[in-house]
Design an enzyme around this catalytic site. Structure first.
Site, short mmCIF file in Angstrom:
data_model
loop_
_atom_site.label_atom_id
_atom_site.label_comp_id
_atom_site.label_asym_id
_atom_site.label_seq_id
_atom_site.Cartn_x
_atom_site.Cartn_y
_atom_site.Cartn_z
N ASP A 11 -23.44 58.05 -31.82
CA ASP A 11 -24.10 57.82 -33.10
C ASP A 11 -24.35 56.32 -33.21
OD1 ASP A 11 -25.17 58.04 -35.59
OD2 ASP A 11 -23.43 58.95 -36.53
N ASP A 105 -31.13 58.77 -33.47
CA ASP A 105 -29.99 57.90 -33.20
C ASP A 105 -28.69 58.65 -32.91
OD1 ASP A 105 -29.84 58.87 -35.78
OD2 ASP A 105 -28.79 57.11 -36.55
N GLU A 106 -28.77 59.94 -32.62
CA GLU A 106 -27.55 60.74 -32.52
C GLU A 106 -27.75 61.85 -31.49
OE1 GLU A 106 -24.64 63.18 -35.63
OE2 GLU A 106 -26.57 62.39 -36.28
#
Length: 473
Positions: A11, A105-106
Site C-alpha cells: 500500500d 496504489d495497492e
C-alpha cells in the site's frame, strides 16, 4: 491459511499527495490535499502532514479548508499517477505472476507462486528489497504487510504505515488481532461498528469471544459467519491475477446545478468522448451504453441501451448517450453526469461502423425535416456536428466586442503543469482576477521561485508532467 507468510500486500503511502510532494519540492513536508477544489469537491488523498489537522479522504473539500486553511489544495493528475502506478506494478510482476491490483496504489502478491519466498526470512528480505526498489524508481515510500492470508497481509500493511514493513508469523494471528478495533477488519464500516459497540463489542478479541451463533443473531448469517472467521484470523482466499475490466466510465460533478438543456447535452457528449478515449486506451470495446444523472435533489437515475454488438466508435456512443438523455427529466437541475460502457470485449464488430453512419444519417434527416435553427428544441444529438467535442457552452461569445472573434478564456487549475518559454517548467499555485501564479521548480530541484502572469500570457502553456526520478525507465 498458509504455513508461511508468503502473501504480500503493498500500500503506497498517501499516494496522490506523495506524488505531488515528490514532483513539487516546495511542498515536501507541507500539508497537501488532492481532490475536487469546487464547492462540492471531495478530498481524494491528504498527506500525513494534513492528516494531523483531521483531514482525510472522502471529506468535503470545504470542510478540509476549515480544518487546514494553509494547506496546498491541488487537482488530481491521474495521468501521472497511472504512470507511477505502472512502474510500481511492474516491480510486483517481477516477483510473481500472481499480482492482484486493488487500485493504483495497492495490490496483493503471491510470493510463493513466483518463487520469491518460501518462509519468513525470505519473505521479509523480499519485502524490504521491494520497498528499496520502489523508493529508487519513484522516490516514493510504500508500506508492506506479509502474512499467510490476504486479510492479515492487509492488516499488517495498515499497521506498518507509514513507510514500514510488518510480518505476521503464522500462529500469532489471534494474539495480534485481539486488541485491535473491530473496524480493523474488512467490511466493518461505521454502521456495523456502531451496531457492535452498542452490543459491547469493540475489539476483535471480543468479537471472537462472542462466538459465531451470537454474531449470526446480531448481523445475519452471511455477515456473522464471515466476521467470526476474520476474528479468528481465518481467510482462504487466493491471490487472483489481474482481472479484465468489466466497465469503463467517466463522470463529472458540477459546482453549480445545470439547468440549460443545451449545456447538459453538450456535457453528456463531452463525457461520451472521454469515455471512448478511455475505452480505446484499455484496448476494449463494449455493447451497453450507460447514462448516469444525479439531479438537484440527489436522486440518481441510470439509463442504459444495449447495441447489436461491441463498439469503440465515439459517434455511436454519443448518439446512444443522447438518446438516453432524452428520457430523463432535468428541469429541476443536474449536479452530476456520467457516461459509461459495459459488456466489454476485445474486438469491435465492423457492421457497427455502418450503424454509426446510419445513426448520423437518421439524425440529419430528422434535423432537415424539423430544424428551426441552431439551439432549437430538437432531440439531443440531432446534429452530428454538435458532438464534435470541441464546442463549449455558448456563454463566451455574448461577451465579445462587436466585429471581433471571442477568444477562449484560459483556465489554470491549481496544481496543473505548465511551461514558460523563458522560465521553463513549473506548476500553477493559483489564479484569479486575470492573473495566474506559477512556481518554477521540478522533481529533484530546490524549491523554486514564484512569478505571476496574465491569464492569456502567450509564453505560458500547459505541459505534461515530468518524471519523478530521472527520465523514467
Amino acid at each position: 491459511m498458509r504455513a508461511a507468510p508468503t502473501i504480500l500486500h503493498l500500500d503506497m503511502d498517501a499516494f496522490y499527495a506523495s506524488v505531488e510532494q515528490a514532483s513539487k519540492p516546495s511542498l515536501r513536508g507541507k500539508a497537501v490535499i488532492v481532490g475536487g477544489l469546487g464547492p462540492r469537491g471531495v478530498v481524494a488523498t491528504a498527506s500525513y502532514e494534513a492528516r494531523r489537522f483531521g483531514v482525510h479522504s472522502a471529506m468535503p473539500t470545504a470542510q478540509a479548508r476549515r480544518l487546514c486553511p494553509n494547506g496546498a489544495y491541488l487537482i488530481p493528475r491521474f495521468t501521472l499517477y497511472r504512470e507511477v502506478s505502472e512502474l510500481v506494478m511492474g516491480l510486483l510482476r517481477e516477483l510473481s505472476p500472481l499480482v492482484e491490483p486493488l487500485s493504483l496504489d495497492e495490490a496483493f502478491v503471491d510470493l510463493e507462486a513466483g518463487g520469491a519466498a518460501f518462509d519468513s526470512e525470505s519473505a521479509r528480505a523480499t519485502g524490504e528489497r521491494l520497498r528499496a526498489e520502489i523508493l529508487a524508481l519513484t522516490g516514493l515510500s510504500g508500506s508492506v504487510g506479509l502474512a499467510g492470508s490476504k486479510m492479515l497481509a492487509k492488516v499488517a500493511s495498515e499497521e506498518a504505515k507509514p513507510d514500514g514493513l510488518l510480518l505476521i508469523e503464522p500462529g500469532t494471528e489471534r494474539e495480534l488481532l485481539a486488541p485491535m478495533s473491530v473496524r480493523t477488519l474488512p467490511g466493518v464500516g461505521p454502521a456495523t461498528g456502531e451496531h457492535l459497540r452498542r452490543a459491547g463489542i469493540t475489539t476483535v478479541g471480543e468479537l471472537a469471544e462472542a462466538g459465531e451463533d451470537e454474531l449470526v443473531r446480531m448481523v445475519g448469517r452471511a455477515h456473522g459467519v464471515g466476521l467470526y472467521r476474520m476474528a479468528l484470523g481465518l481467510d482462504d482466499r487466493p491471490v487472483v491475477a489481474e482481472r479484465d475490466a468489466k466497465s469503463v466510465s467517466v463522470e463529472d460533478t458540477f459546482d453549480v446545478d445545470l439547468h440549460d438543456r443545451v449545456r447538459i447535452r453538450n456535457e453528456v457528449q463531452r463525457l461520451a468522448d472521454r469515455c471512448v478515449g478511455r475505452l480505446r486506451g484499455s484496448g476494449h470495446s463494449g455493447r451497453t451504453i450507460v447514462l448516469k444523472v444525479r439531479r438537484y435533489d440527489f436522486s440518481t437515475l441510470t439509463r442504459s441501451e444495449t447495441l447489436r454488438g461491441p463498439t469503440d466508435d465515439a459517434a455511436v456512443v454519443r448518439e446512444a448517450a443522447a438518446r438516453l438523455l432524452e428520457g430523463v427529466d432535468t428541469t429541476g437541475g443536474v449536479r452530476l453526469l456520467g457516461v459509461g460502457v459495459t459488456g466489454l470485449a476485445d474486438y469491435t464488430q465492423e457492421d457497427l461502423f455502418a450503424h454509426a453512419l446510419a445513426a448520423a444519417a437518421e439524425a440529419e434527416e430528422a434535423a432537415g425535416a424539423g430544424a428551426t435553427g441552431a439551439g432549437g428544441a430538437g432531440g439531443a444529438g440531432d446534429d452530428p456536428a454538435e458532438s464534435s467535442g470541441e464546442a463549449e457552452p455558448p456563454e463566451e461569445p455574448a461577451q465579445a466586442l462587436e466585429g471581433t472573434e471571442a477568444a477562449p478564456v484560459r483556465h489554470w487549475a491549481a496544481g496543473s503543469d505548465v511551461r514558460h518559454a523563458v522560465y521553463g517548467p513549473g506548476w500553477v499555485q493559483g489564479s484569479g482576477v486575470g492573473r495566474v501564479t506559477v512556481r518554477f521548480e521540478q522533481p529533484g530541484s530546490a524549491p523554486g521561485r514564484v512569478r505571476t502572469f496574465r491569464l492569456d500570457d502567450p509564453e505560458l502553456e500547459a505541459s505534461d508532467p515530468l518524471p519523478l526520478v530521472g527520465e523514467g525507465p
